[in-house]
Motif scaffolding. Structure first.
Motif, PDB file in Angstrom:
ATOM      1  N   GLY A 119     -67.248   1.134 -90.893  1.00 13.65           N
ATOM      2  CA  GLY A 119     -65.902   1.483 -90.505  1.00 13.65           C
ATOM      3  C   GLY A 119     -65.761   2.990 -90.533  1.00 13.65           C
ATOM      4  N   CYS A 120     -64.917   3.522 -89.655  1.00 12.42           N
ATOM      5  CA  CYS A 120     -64.761   4.976 -89.582  1.00 12.42           C
ATOM      6  C   CYS A 120     -63.388   5.308 -89.005  1.00 12.42           C
ATOM      7  N   ALA A 121     -63.042   6.583 -89.061  1.00  6.78           N
ATOM      8  CA  ALA A 121     -61.729   7.010 -88.582  1.00  6.78           C
ATOM      9  C   ALA A 121     -61.684   7.157 -87.068  1.00  6.78           C
ATOM     10  N   VAL A 122     -62.815   7.557 -86.485  1.00  8.52           N
ATOM     11  CA  VAL A 122     -62.900   7.774 -85.039  1.00  8.52           C
ATOM     12  C   VAL A 122     -64.203   7.143 -84.547  1.00  8.52           C
ATOM     13  N   ALA A 123     -64.162   6.455 -83.426  1.00  6.22           N
ATOM     14  CA  ALA A 123     -65.363   5.819 -82.892  1.00  6.22           C
ATOM     15  C   ALA A 123     -66.390   6.874 -82.493  1.00  6.22           C
TER      16      ALA A 123
ATOM     17  N   VAL B  63     -71.186  10.842 -89.443  1.00  6.98           N
ATOM     18  CA  VAL B  63     -71.513  11.204 -88.066  1.00  6.98           C
ATOM     19  C   VAL B  63     -70.615  12.367 -87.669  1.00  6.98           C
ATOM     20  N   ASP B  64     -71.211  13.467 -87.325  1.00  7.11           N
ATOM     21  CA  ASP B  64     -70.448  14.670 -86.960  1.00  7.11           C
ATOM     22  C   ASP B  64     -69.410  15.022 -88.019  1.00  7.11           C
ATOM     23  N   GLY B  65     -69.782  14.808 -89.286  1.00 11.32           N
ATOM     24  CA  GLY B  65     -68.888  15.149 -90.389  1.00 11.32           C
ATOM     25  C   GLY B  65     -67.893  14.072 -90.758  1.00 11.32           C
ATOM     26  N   ALA B  66     -67.771  13.014 -89.942  1.00 14.46           N
ATOM     27  CA  ALA B  66     -66.836  11.920 -90.227  1.00 14.46           C
ATOM     28  C   ALA B  66     -67.533  10.865 -91.076  1.00 14.46           C
ATOM     29  N   ALA B  67     -66.911  10.487 -92.179  1.00 19.69           N
ATOM     30  CA  ALA B  67     -67.511   9.550 -93.126  1.00 19.69           C
ATOM     31  C   ALA B  67     -67.651   8.153 -92.529  1.00 19.69           C
TER      32      ALA B  67
END
Length: 290
Positions: free
Chosen positions: A219-223, A274-278
């Motif tokens: 799960g993440c904040a942005v796809a 991914v690209d700094g997103a957890a």
């Protein structure tokens, strides 16, 4: 890469098309409509290009490949009428076999159970203009058709990803083997059937136990974008196969990501991003094997 010898009329299974090096270049549902008719239901990619690639292996003039422009495909989160998961159900005018069953009525319309045994989901193939009766179109390829429900389309994709059905974009086609995509969870390939491109690689990996990578769900904040690197600290650990809005399929998360990662990872390894997103690890759901 599937074994068609065990597929009866009215049955379907997950299958795919590999490169000679055993990399997945197409993933699809394969339906035996009748003794001499097979349908490949391709949720992503170019159907015309796949037909042309398969055509290079046609050595008998009686075999014909075509993309049926007269058909429409649609889906809905609703219980199927006569196609029931892994158990066939007979209905008047229908041709249904045990196994992963489909309903094929007298008009040639087809209904497949794409649910997981808990959440109902139906895919319908019919003459253009009639398939839309079920509601939202299923699959990006159908997005140009009538009665598109964008929210339902997003949920369909999220449901696929949450259950470990890869929806690879162009960036990840021909990048992974069936084992790396964990297609054994879907019964999506055979290690006993010979004579298909990439079979030697698939069989060798299986019988020598050399599969070191597999799918993981997050799960993440942005796809994230397909093909993006999954990082553990400042080290590249894996690759994103597909990302999408969670569409309420993963409470607490706005988006979902499928990634190919090492199967053995240390418990005290750095958090993934991914690209700094957890990335928050989630369990892959079962129920789509056919």
């Amino acid at each position: 890469m599937g074994d068609l010898s065990k597929l009866a009329d009215g049955q379907w299974q997950w299958s795919g098309w590999l490169t000679p090096k055993g990399r997945v270049q197409a993933l699809f549902a394969l339906l035996r409509v009748g003794p001499e008719t097979l349908w490949l239901l391709l949720p992503d990619g170019d159907a015309g290009a796949l037909a042309a690639a398969l055509g290079r292996f046609v050595f008998r003039s009686k075999v014909k490949l075509r993309v049926p422009e007269e058909l429409s495909v649609c889906g809905a989160f609703a219980a199927p009428g006569d196609a029931v998961g892994a158990v066939g159900a007979t209905a008047p005018g229908a041709t249904v076999a045990s196994g992963a069953a489909a309903r094929i009525d007298a008009d040639g319309d087809v209904e497949l159970d794409f649910g997981d045994g808990t959440t109902p989901r139906t895919l319908r193939i019919a003459l253009s203009g009639s398939a839309g009766a079920l509601g939202a179109n299923a699959g990006d390829a159908a997005a140009a058709g009538p009665r598109v429900d964008a929210d339902a389309l997003a949920r369909w994709r999220a449901f696929d990803i949450a259950h470990g059905l890869p929806r690879p974009g162009a960036a990840t086609l021909e990048a992974f083997t069936p084992q790396q995509l964990s297609l054994d969870r879907l019964r999506g390939y055979s290690v006993h059937k010979g004579c298909y491109p990439g079979q030697e690689i698939v069989a060798r990996t299986h019988f020598l136990g050399q599969a070191k990578r597999g799918l993981a769900l997050f799960g993440c904040a942005v796809a994230p974008t397909a093909g993006a690197s999954v990082m553990a600290g400042d080290r590249v650990l894996g690759t994103v196969v597909a990302g999408a809005s969670a569409a309420n399929e993963a409470p607490g998360h706005a988006a979902l990501a499928l990634a190919v990662l090492p199967l053995d990872r240390a418990e005290d390894a750095p958090a993934l991003h991914v690209d700094g997103a957890a990335l928050a690890p989630l369990p892959l759901l079962d129920g789509l094997a056919r």
